[in-house]
Write an enzyme that holds these catalytic residues in place. Sequence first.
Site, short mmCIF file in Angstrom:
data_model
loop_
_atom_site.label_atom_id
_atom_site.label_comp_id
_atom_site.label_asym_id
_atom_site.label_seq_id
_atom_site.Cartn_x
_atom_site.Cartn_y
_atom_site.Cartn_z
N GLU A 150 38.72 35.19 27.84
CA GLU A 150 39.77 34.77 26.92
C GLU A 150 40.46 33.50 27.36
O GLU A 150 40.86 32.68 26.56
CB GLU A 150 40.80 35.89 26.76
CG GLU A 150 40.26 37.01 25.90
CD GLU A 150 41.26 38.13 25.73
OE1 GLU A 150 42.03 38.37 26.67
OE2 GLU A 150 41.25 38.76 24.68
N GLU A 190 2.02 17.58 31.63
CA GLU A 190 2.93 16.86 30.75
C GLU A 190 3.96 16.06 31.51
O GLU A 190 4.09 14.86 31.33
CB GLU A 190 3.56 17.85 29.77
CG GLU A 190 2.55 18.26 28.70
CD GLU A 190 2.93 19.49 27.94
OE1 GLU A 190 3.78 20.26 28.42
OE2 GLU A 190 2.38 19.69 26.85
#
Lengths: 98, 733, 586
Positions: free
Chosen positions: C318, C78
């Site tokens: 965080e 491909e």
Amino acid sequence: MKEPDPSRYVLRLFVTGQSVLSNRAIVNIRKICEENLAGRYELEVVDVSKHPEIAVAEQIVAAPTLIKQLPEPLRRFIGDMSQTERILVGLDVKKAGT
Amino acid sequence: MPPSDQILSETAETARLYADNAELRTRLREAEETLNAIRNGEVDALVVEGHSGAQIFTLQGTEAESNQFRGDILSQISDAVVAVDNDQHVTYLNYAAERQYGITASEALGRHLNELWTGEWSSPADEDAATKALTDGVCWRGETRHVKRNGETIHVESSVTPLQDPAGSSIGSLATIRDITDRKRTELLMLEQKHLLETIAKGRPLDECLANLCNAVTRLSPRSRACVLLADAARKKFHRSIAPTLMPSFGQALRDAPIEEESMGTCGDAVFSSTQVTCADIANETRWSPLWRELCLSHGIKACRSAPVLNTNGEAFASVMLCLDEARSPTQWEQRLVEFGTSLVAIAMERDLAAQSLLEAKEAAELANKSKDRFLAVLSHELRTPLTPALLAVAALEQDSGLPAEAREELAMIKRNIELETKLIDDLLDLSRITTGKLTLNSELVHLNEIVRDVCEICRSQVQEQGLTLDMSLDPKAGVISADPARFRQVLWNVLKNAIKFTPMNGRIQISTTRTKDDICEVRIQDSGAGIPPEVLPHVFNAFEQGGSGITRQFGGLGLGLAICKALMDLHGGSIHAESAGAGEGATFLIQIPGKLLTATARIRLTLPDAAPPLPSLRLLLVEDNADTARMLSRLLTRAGFTVLSAPNVASAVAIAKSEAFDVLISDLGLPDGTGHEVMKQVRTLHKVPGIAMSGYGMDEDLRRSHDAGFVEHLVKPIQASQLIEAIRRVLR
Amino acid sequence: MKAKKVSSPKAVAPKVVTLPKAATGIQGLDEITQGGLPAGRPTLVCGGAGCGKTMLALEFLVRGATQFDEPGVFIMFEENAAELTANVRSLGFDLDKLSKQKKIVLDHVHIDRSEFEETGEYDLQGLFIRLGHAIDSIGAKRVVLDTLEALFSGLPNHAILRAELRRLFRWLKDRGVTALITGEKGESSLTRHGLEEYVADCVIVLDHRVQGQISTRRLRVLKYRGTAHGMNEYPFLIGERGFSVLPITSLQLDHFASRERVSTGIPKLDEMLGGKGFFRGSSILVSGTAGTGKSSISARFVEAACQRGERALLFAYEESAEQIVRNMRSIGIDLEPWVKKGLLEIHASRPTLHGLEQHLVLMHDMVQRFHPDVVAVDPITNLTLDRDDSEVRATLMRLIDFLKQENITAIFTSLTTGGASTTAPEDSQVGVSSLMDAWLLLRNVEYNGERNRTIYTLKARGIPHSNQVREFVLTDKGIDLVEVYVDEDRVLTGSARISQQERARAALDLAKQSQQRKERQIASKRKAIQTQIAILQAEAEDEETELKFTIAQELLRQQTAQKSAQTQAALRGGVITKSSKPAAKS
């Protein structure tokens, strides 16, 4: 540069060793050429089993494969070249008188 | 569609059909299992049973694989395999065919067979047979020749099979072609080798053998030429070259080419190093001197290979050079030819050497033999010469009627002893001539009985002296034999004399003739004498062997008589045997000789009396330096009615010949100022007269020389007057 | 007659035939497959578009060529070579270089239905020849065919194609190459054209799911003939260094237990921990509500490690790396120099970016690459959102075990929510806390209008530690701990669950509680403690202290009963239930 003769055919047949398909394809295409393109074709038979690098360069997957290099456009045929009519149509061969 | 997929779909279809039928659910399950097995790649082949019997489908191989497989098989066949269609266009060829015809499959396929090779048939009949076989659809097998694209011709054994499609119509033919060139060539090689070996075996000169070899090489390999170079004894240079297929200038240039480490060319190298040397491209061989390169190139030699010819010590003494007309390495065949050449050169040289040494040995032996003969001749001459005048004198005295009786007896004794002496010398000479095969018989047809009678007559006096009885029993049918009468007489005389010698007083000797078979005559001489002990019997015919040394002392003589008899009988194609019951039992000698039954004509001619017409009054020129002999001969001849002119040497003989006429020349050979031959030669320039030579030498060589000089007769001394008169009679006949 | 001796048959041990395997070199995959793919045989890798088939295949080749000296051939149907080379360059795979070194051959097989005409029988020998040539040219031991199914769209005659594929697989086996064939997932079958039919040896399925915003990649070994293999779905990651699978296999507890101690970076805290800090290689949980100083402690821990010259890895979920550096600088912790020195790496990312597994795989990956002595994860709670607890536990366990094995000291922070007041904070962490060797509780205490941070060592395996509550002070000079006055809340937090229930009731009925009842409560608590695991037994000695706190609290509560009741509701929180969601995130 000289313009290539538009009626001139340059064909390359890629086969793989001495298989029955290879043999059949060579015999068939040579016959087709002699009968329809006598004197105005070049047929090169390439055994890709001896030149694998050509198989890579020419993108040969199926065998036998015939490539019509000239006249343009380039076309590919795969199979043992037994379907003469298809090849003649594909090659755009204009038979004399037709 | 490949068979495997076909089967997959068929099996699936079966499964569907069976699904409706509850009874057939088992089979459905089977079908499903089969299908799964096929899918899982667990099935190699499938047997499908149908109305038309079982069919086997192979699932293992795909199209490409089976093609590959077929290709592999054919490619492994060492014979060329070529298939063509009905138009003789190539549809298949295997690797062996590619190699054999120097064309690749991709080039060849689809082309006409003619583009691969041209066939050459050994005979038109072969071609017809092949064509017919193919049209009839049967195989053809035979040998033919193929001319390849590169012009090379090969011998092939081919087998051609017609090919048919399943419907039975012809789709071409398949040929299996085996290159048998090597075999053919080997056959030729063997043939050439045979011829060469024959030439060598015949002892033809070395140069001829080697030239034949060179020619054979070119016949076996038309593009090769061979050259043989022979090294000298020191192996420092080549002293001979044989190159009949090359220009003579090449061979000449090679002669005296040095053999050393930096030799010019391969031959010197080959001999120097005792190894095979190849130069595949002379033009670019920088190690060679330019001169040498130029020489080869100018003679059309582009490459060469040389091999040394080794003797049994492993030393190279010659070189065989194979010259090629193109720059390349020699082929295997050509290399084989070089080896062929070296082996034959080795054989030829060996044979030549052997022949040479044989010749030398023969010459040496002949030389030695000749000097022995010469010695014997000189010996007998020297022994005889003094006897001649003595014998002549005795003969002259005998004719003297005024001689007292007692003197006459003594004279007879003198004569006997001189004759005995002469006889011994003659025997010695005879034996040497007979044993060396130099005696030739002057055979004629004679009556056996007459000869036997003659011999008995000769011996009669001796028989009477010894008081012996001699019984003659002559078979009238004994007939005629072919023999040299003098020699055969000699045999009989010897045997009879022997019998007389060994038979004591009052003994008895029987002599008989018979014709035992149609063509064998036999003379038997039996005595009641000493006999022969068994241990001596086998040796009685050996020279110088009598019945032991004691016998020799008792009876004297050199013991040559029986040896001469045996040799003479062998020469006559007859035989002589001795029998004896032992010492004191007497002995019997059997002489056999091929006999002939005479035709009437022959009989008549033979029985005609040998008329001895009186000699006309002739003039003789007698050349004799020995005054005694000259005087005695002259007297005897004059008495016989001849007119004798005497000359003591060549000069006076020639002088007489110039002034006087005469009818016969009688000349001694050894003269003070020359030879009798010279006399004869000079006389013959003046008169056409026959000549009689007299000589102490009686060897064949002496006879031949006399004959060459022009003498008709050669008499060996001592000579009796009667002999000389007989000779004169003969020369005038 | 001599009896015929019957020799006892030799004990023939059933031979365990281990299939020869070709290690992939891919993180985790070789563990799952117990050594790699079946050597000399083909393996099918299938999955949907973008699932990582090509990447897996390529890494298999590249690692083979670079790590195992097994050159490889990559036949692509491909992409072309240039595209592929460009695509994997970012992963550090230099295909150009490998090609030049003759370690890899790339061949792009291009087949376009529209370009040719069929004129009779044919086969795919051309492909075989190219493949054979490529293999021979470098002595390849590995082959990738990506994606073989492209042939089906290229060649109309599927009958020929199937026959040839069968031949191809047999041919590959004959050649003895370890082949990896990729196939596109079909609707009802593993691959669209049933390639699995041809490959019986090993089939690996890749999956890429996106749930919500979170993408998860998983790998499963569907079939592996002759080999026991993990049947689970394993998360994997295509990270910076390629393909990485995290196999959730239980490691044996055979790792080396270090006696070496590691300072926390806070001298007073070290004092609480027997004066020396934690054991090296231990895992430490630091839990507390928002703003209690968890990040500061982990940052200080990291800084201290770097100051000792150790390597540290900080995973931040965080704040960004820059934020962390800036914020920490305000309390005297300067991380920047260590980052520059290369001793410290901060990896900050949004927890929602990947699923938990992905994060763990990533951590695993980085740890393996960076080889830190110390790892800090701040906070681990963010990763465990939205997950089934057992799964989280298992995955975390795997990571913790891994770190222990590597003798890495790890500190995890855990955010507890203040909302649910009925459950003790420590209880809420049972899921992960049992995996931890030490547990520090941080708490904010509002007292006299002041909000103070407190710290308390809940557990520290193998270390004699203080059970006292300390005040935890953050200044621009750093972190310090100070002795605190008696605080009723602290007493409560130091209790176990049972006592907490008692205390909850007491909080509602403060006025009625008598000294006697308190004593009964203590007695009952003591009884409960005795039944608890080793963690709480260690606390027994402090029972008396707790009693004093209770009394003090009683006295205090009498003075400010009303207020206290309200405050308690706010402070007793930190309970996180299984289904609870964080009330707020910073």
